[in-house]
Motif scaffolding. Structure first.
Motif, PDB file in Angstrom:
ATOM      1  N   VAL A 112      57.007 -81.371 -46.611  1.00 53.92           N
ATOM      2  CA  VAL A 112      56.050 -82.282 -45.983  1.00 53.92           C
ATOM      3  C   VAL A 112      55.197 -82.958 -47.054  1.00 53.92           C
ATOM      4  O   VAL A 112      54.925 -84.160 -46.993  1.00 53.92           O
ATOM      5  CB  VAL A 112      55.171 -81.525 -44.949  1.00 53.92           C
ATOM      6  N   SER A 128      55.184 -86.936 -47.686  1.00 57.44           N
ATOM      7  CA  SER A 128      53.891 -87.619 -47.561  1.00 57.44           C
ATOM      8  C   SER A 128      53.626 -88.447 -48.809  1.00 57.44           C
ATOM      9  O   SER A 128      53.147 -89.589 -48.734  1.00 57.44           O
ATOM     10  CB  SER A 128      52.741 -86.626 -47.402  1.00 57.44           C
ATOM     11  N   HIS A 141      63.136 -78.252 -42.066  1.00 58.05           N
ATOM     12  CA  HIS A 141      62.004 -79.166 -42.218  1.00 58.05           C
ATOM     13  C   HIS A 141      62.144 -80.415 -41.346  1.00 58.05           C
ATOM     14  O   HIS A 141      61.278 -81.274 -41.357  1.00 58.05           O
ATOM     15  CB  HIS A 141      61.855 -79.680 -43.651  1.00 58.05           C
ATOM     16  N   ALA A 162      62.029 -81.271 -38.157  1.00 59.57           N
ATOM     17  CA  ALA A 162      61.067 -81.632 -37.110  1.00 59.57           C
ATOM     18  C   ALA A 162      59.756 -82.142 -37.706  1.00 59.57           C
ATOM     19  O   ALA A 162      59.266 -83.206 -37.317  1.00 59.57           O
ATOM     20  CB  ALA A 162      60.812 -80.429 -36.205  1.00 59.57           C
ATOM     21  N   THR A 163      59.217 -81.419 -38.671  1.00 60.16           N
ATOM     22  CA  THR A 163      57.916 -81.843 -39.209  1.00 60.16           C
ATOM     23  C   THR A 163      58.061 -83.140 -40.010  1.00 60.16           C
ATOM     24  O   THR A 163      57.183 -84.004 -39.968  1.00 60.16           O
ATOM     25  CB  THR A 163      57.294 -80.764 -40.121  1.00 60.16           C
ATOM     26  N   LEU A 209      60.355 -85.505 -39.546  1.00 59.40           N
ATOM     27  CA  LEU A 209      60.553 -86.612 -38.602  1.00 59.40           C
ATOM     28  C   LEU A 209      59.211 -87.059 -38.023  1.00 59.40           C
ATOM     29  O   LEU A 209      58.960 -88.250 -37.849  1.00 59.40           O
ATOM     30  CB  LEU A 209      61.500 -86.176 -37.479  1.00 59.40           C
ATOM     31  N   ASP A 210      58.367 -86.082 -37.737  1.00 57.26           N
ATOM     32  CA  ASP A 210      57.056 -86.395 -37.191  1.00 57.26           C
ATOM     33  C   ASP A 210      56.231 -87.189 -38.212  1.00 57.26           C
ATOM     34  O   ASP A 210      55.606 -88.185 -37.892  1.00 57.26           O
ATOM     35  CB  ASP A 210      56.376 -85.062 -36.850  1.00 57.26           C
ATOM     36  N   LYS A 211      56.288 -86.743 -39.436  1.00 61.77           N
ATOM     37  CA  LYS A 211      55.520 -87.357 -40.523  1.00 61.77           C
ATOM     38  C   LYS A 211      55.919 -88.822 -40.759  1.00 61.77           C
ATOM     39  O   LYS A 211      55.087 -89.669 -41.037  1.00 61.77           O
ATOM     40  CB  LYS A 211      55.784 -86.529 -41.795  1.00 61.77           C
ATOM     41  N   LYS A 270      57.348 -90.914 -38.668  1.00 57.83           N
ATOM     42  CA  LYS A 270      57.388 -91.749 -37.463  1.00 57.83           C
ATOM     43  C   LYS A 270      56.687 -93.087 -37.710  1.00 57.83           C
ATOM     44  O   LYS A 270      55.592 -93.125 -38.263  1.00 57.83           O
ATOM     45  CB  LYS A 270      56.697 -91.003 -36.312  1.00 57.83           C
ATOM     46  N   MET A 279      66.558 -84.627 -31.981  1.00 60.68           N
ATOM     47  CA  MET A 279      65.400 -84.592 -32.882  1.00 60.68           C
ATOM     48  C   MET A 279      65.048 -85.967 -33.443  1.00 60.68           C
ATOM     49  O   MET A 279      63.914 -86.211 -33.829  1.00 60.68           O
ATOM     50  CB  MET A 279      65.690 -83.648 -34.056  1.00 60.68           C
ATOM     51  N   GLY A 280      66.034 -86.844 -33.528  1.00 58.78           N
ATOM     52  CA  GLY A 280      65.775 -88.179 -34.083  1.00 58.78           C
ATOM     53  C   GLY A 280      66.384 -88.403 -35.450  1.00 58.78           C
ATOM     54  O   GLY A 280      66.073 -89.390 -36.122  1.00 58.78           O
TER      55      GLY A 280
END
Ligand code: G3H
Length: 251
Positions: A20, A24, A47, A49-50, A52-54, A56, A87-88
């Motif tokens: 992450v 970032s 890693h 899921a986190t 992919l969220d980051k 977005k 999950m994307g």
């Protein structure tokens, strides 16, 4: 005009927290990359899921390093394509030489993975490449075309058009030994010509062919300047924010 792609294969590196942090920091520098270069990061499954969220809403896409060859069932430890899709995840690396060598993946398994990936609307990054002994024997072109024949040449033209090819000479992976830009171009040109013979030049001209094997900031520009090299599948250097960004700026 073919896509330009800088895909980072993180392999079995970074913990979830480190991953992450890495993504970032990449996000913080992404605006330095001009043009329409596609940026893909392929972290370990844990890693996804986190990360992919980051990412977005950003231009960074997320790929997986592998997928299962069957849709579901009793395959302990495997991850299905439906999971990745839900999950994307947008891309899946298939047939990496490390999977071929350490996990004894067969052509049949790779073909199943490519078909599943495509039928679920994800993009396979299909890896090919010769070993050092094969290059020394001068049979690198035969080896590579056989790898194509067994897997991607089994696909329909419409399916093949969605595939990204990554040429990774095994002797250049993680060794610091890079193929010269001319060696890369020779092989990429050969691959494109082979696709052209098998399908058509129109198809061959649309397929991105990435080079992988010790790509770094210092050599990316020269390699990417070759007419049939459309970008890189980057291992070690993709773990360094400055290196990865420099590579992405090298088109
Ligand atoms: O998937 C990436 C390749 O195996 C290249 O790895 P490398 O850049 O560490 O040589």
């Amino acid at each position: 005009m073919r896509k330009k792609i800088a895909a980072g294969n993180w392999k079995m590196n970074t913990t979830p927290a480190e991953g992450v942090k890495l993504v970032s920091e990449i996000l913080g520098k992404v605006s330095e990359v001009e043009g329409d270069v596609e940026l893909i990061v392929c972290p370990p499954y844990t890693h996804l899921a986190t990360i992919l969220d980051k990412v977005k809403g950003s231009r960074i896409m997320v790929g997986a390093q592998n997928c299962a060859w069957e849709l579901s069932g009793a395959f302990t430890g495997e991850i299905s394509i439906t999971t990745l899709k839900e999950m994307g995840v947008t891309h899946v690396i298939i047939g990496h030489s490390e999977r071929r060598e350490f996990f004894h993946e067969s052509d049949e398994m790779m073909l199943k993975k490519v078909r599943l990936t495509l039928s679920h609307g994800l993009i396979p990054i299909f890896c090919i490449g010769e070993k050092l002994a094969e290059r020394e024997k001068g049979i690198q072109f035969e080896v590579v075309v056989k790898q194509m024949e067994k897997v991607v040449y089994q696909l329909s033209e419409d399916d093949l058009k969605k595939v990204i090819i990554a040429y990774e000479p095994v002797w250049a992976i993680g060794t610091g030994k890079t193929a010269t830009p001319e060696q890369a171009q020779d092989m990429h040109g050969f691959i494109r010509n082979s696709i052209s013979k098998q399908y058509s030049s129109a198809v061959a001209n649309t397929i991105p062919i990435l080079y992988g094997g010790s790509v770094k900031g210092a050599n990316a520009k020269e390699i990417f300047s070759m007419p049939d090299v459309d970008g890189g599948l980057i291992g070690g250097a993709s773990l360094s924010v400055s290196e990865y960004i420099e590579i992405a700026k090298s088109f």
